[in-house]
Design an enzyme around this catalytic site. Sequence first.
Site, mmCIF file in Angstrom:
data_model
loop_
_atom_site.group_PDB
_atom_site.id
_atom_site.type_symbol
_atom_site.label_atom_id
_atom_site.label_comp_id
_atom_site.label_asym_id
_atom_site.label_seq_id
_atom_site.Cartn_x
_atom_site.Cartn_y
_atom_site.Cartn_z
ATOM 1 N N SER A 18 0.966 -1.496 0.100
ATOM 2 C CA SER A 18 0.289 0.237 -0.024
ATOM 3 C C SER A 18 0.709 1.024 -0.093
ATOM 4 O O SER A 18 2.048 1.361 1.060
ATOM 5 C CB SER A 18 -0.843 0.201 1.350
ATOM 6 O OG SER A 18 -1.762 1.135 1.850
ATOM 7 N N TYR B 246 -1.810 5.515 -4.568
ATOM 8 C CA TYR B 246 -2.747 6.799 -3.894
ATOM 9 C C TYR B 246 -2.886 7.959 -5.113
ATOM 10 O O TYR B 246 -1.435 8.408 -4.414
ATOM 11 C CB TYR B 246 -3.138 7.147 -3.068
ATOM 12 C CG TYR B 246 -4.099 5.831 -1.912
ATOM 13 C CD1 TYR B 246 -5.328 5.855 -2.543
ATOM 14 C CD2 TYR B 246 -3.960 5.093 -0.925
ATOM 15 C CE1 TYR B 246 -5.676 4.600 -1.852
ATOM 16 C CE2 TYR B 246 -4.516 4.561 -0.700
ATOM 17 C CZ TYR B 246 -5.893 4.212 -0.923
ATOM 18 O OH TYR B 246 -7.272 2.780 -0.297
ATOM 19 N N THR C 49 -5.125 2.594 -7.526
ATOM 20 C CA THR C 49 -6.579 2.471 -6.449
ATOM 21 C C THR C 49 -7.784 3.888 -7.248
ATOM 22 O O THR C 49 -7.481 5.436 -7.053
ATOM 23 C CB THR C 49 -6.368 2.770 -4.958
ATOM 24 O OG1 THR C 49 -5.898 1.501 -5.281
ATOM 25 C CG2 THR C 49 -7.991 2.552 -4.577
ATOM 26 N N LYS D 215 -7.390 -0.229 -9.969
ATOM 27 C CA LYS D 215 -7.964 -1.114 -8.966
ATOM 28 C C LYS D 215 -9.101 -0.394 -8.362
ATOM 29 O O LYS D 215 -9.270 1.009 -7.616
ATOM 30 C CB LYS D 215 -7.236 -1.357 -7.410
ATOM 31 C CG LYS D 215 -7.768 -1.713 -5.921
ATOM 32 C CD LYS D 215 -6.607 -2.174 -5.377
ATOM 33 C CE LYS D 215 -7.149 -2.775 -4.267
ATOM 34 N NZ LYS D 215 -7.698 -1.904 -3.591
ATOM 35 N N HIS E 238 -12.915 -2.220 -2.523
ATOM 36 C CA HIS E 238 -12.215 -1.864 -1.506
ATOM 37 C C HIS E 238 -12.679 -2.417 -0.091
ATOM 38 O O HIS E 238 -12.399 -2.022 0.886
ATOM 39 C CB HIS E 238 -12.103 -0.675 -1.270
ATOM 40 C CG HIS E 238 -11.464 0.269 -0.759
ATOM 41 N ND1 HIS E 238 -10.232 0.977 -1.807
ATOM 42 C CD2 HIS E 238 -10.663 0.576 -0.323
ATOM 43 C CE1 HIS E 238 -9.592 2.014 -1.200
ATOM 44 N NE2 HIS E 238 -9.397 0.886 0.507
#
Length: 363
Positions: free
Chosen positions: A107, A130, A156, A231, A255
């Site tokens: 992440s 992100y 994402t 995603k 998510h």
Amino acid sequence: MDQITNVMEYQAIAKEKLPKMIYDYYASGAEDQWTLEENRNAFSRILFRPRILIDVSNIDMTTTVLGSKIKMPIMIAPTAMQKMAHPEGEYATARAASAAGTIMTLSSWGTSSVEEVASTGPGIRFFQLYVIKDRNVVAQLVRRAERAGFRAIALTVDTPRLGRREADIKNRFVLPPGLILKNFEGLDLGKMDKTDDSGLTSYVANQIDRSLSWKDVKWLQTITNLPILVKGVLTAEDARLAVQYGAAGIIVSNHGARQLDYVPATIMALEEVVQAAQGRVPVFLDGGVRRGTDVFKALALGASGVFIGRPVVFALAAAGETGVRKVLQMLRDEFELTMSLNGCRSLKEITRNYIMTPWDAPR
Ligand code: FMN
């Protein structure tokens, strides 16, 4: 702990071991948590049509994902802040994934950096991105992931704002003292301030670029040669756009039911996305995968592989690297057994004929 027989059993142990604020952050979904339950329930409405008297003495679960060969189609989804679960956090996850011969996705909000995860040794890793407002920081981070040997970017796209996770609001969730979002060390972005509701909600509101749109998928391709997985796709319309805008693959994801409540279970959305992708890019799924039978069902509906989220953090909390290894082993064993009992010897033999769904026409 030796008596653990399925991945779900780690959740209760994690609940006992972890402070409430941390457990709730890992476990929760958004608002009514309808989608959270549905992610599991929907799998149970899909049944098998097994074939018999097929020689299943050799089962091959290997596959290739974006050019990387892995031992099974079960991979690790990005989950933030793993050192809240266990002091070794992302290090333990990286080692367990590598031992199982599968992919770990790190992440953006890891409590370990891309370089630190790379330092654990060889392994196939993807980096979840992100997109924050400061595009220079984004570009630098992507370059660092590239240099650290990560093989793909999972962008994402379902988080322009943070979903309303009521437990986090009640608990005034914040990153515990001593931990930072390690990819952003030295920047304001590395810290999370305590607020009157969820600290993560304010963090996202301040840092994430809400204006993110399809043109940015193109922009990302100008700053990296790594393949980009989009995603958070749930519809055929967006699957077509993802292909059009150069995605190398699609992850059907809600998510982990933490963003928009009352979206369908991912296993319900999978087939329309697969059909829209027309085989031009691989389609993956995450959300509620807890059994080898779930993996088989996703593949029968056209997924090229699946990712798991919560099972990893719960196993980390319960037993560190050993726990994550065991989760991957249990899912692998269950999936192998499911293939054998359905009469499938390789992933390509797993087709739509092996399942029946509530939306099938009567035979
Ligand atoms: N998805 C991201 O793209 N980035 C993240 O940082 C991230 N953090 C997560 C943290 C937690 C605790 C959980 C449960 C999910 C997170 N997700 C994140 C979503 C997962 O990547 C994945 O989509 C989801 O967990 C899959 O569902 P499952 O937990 O039912 O397996």
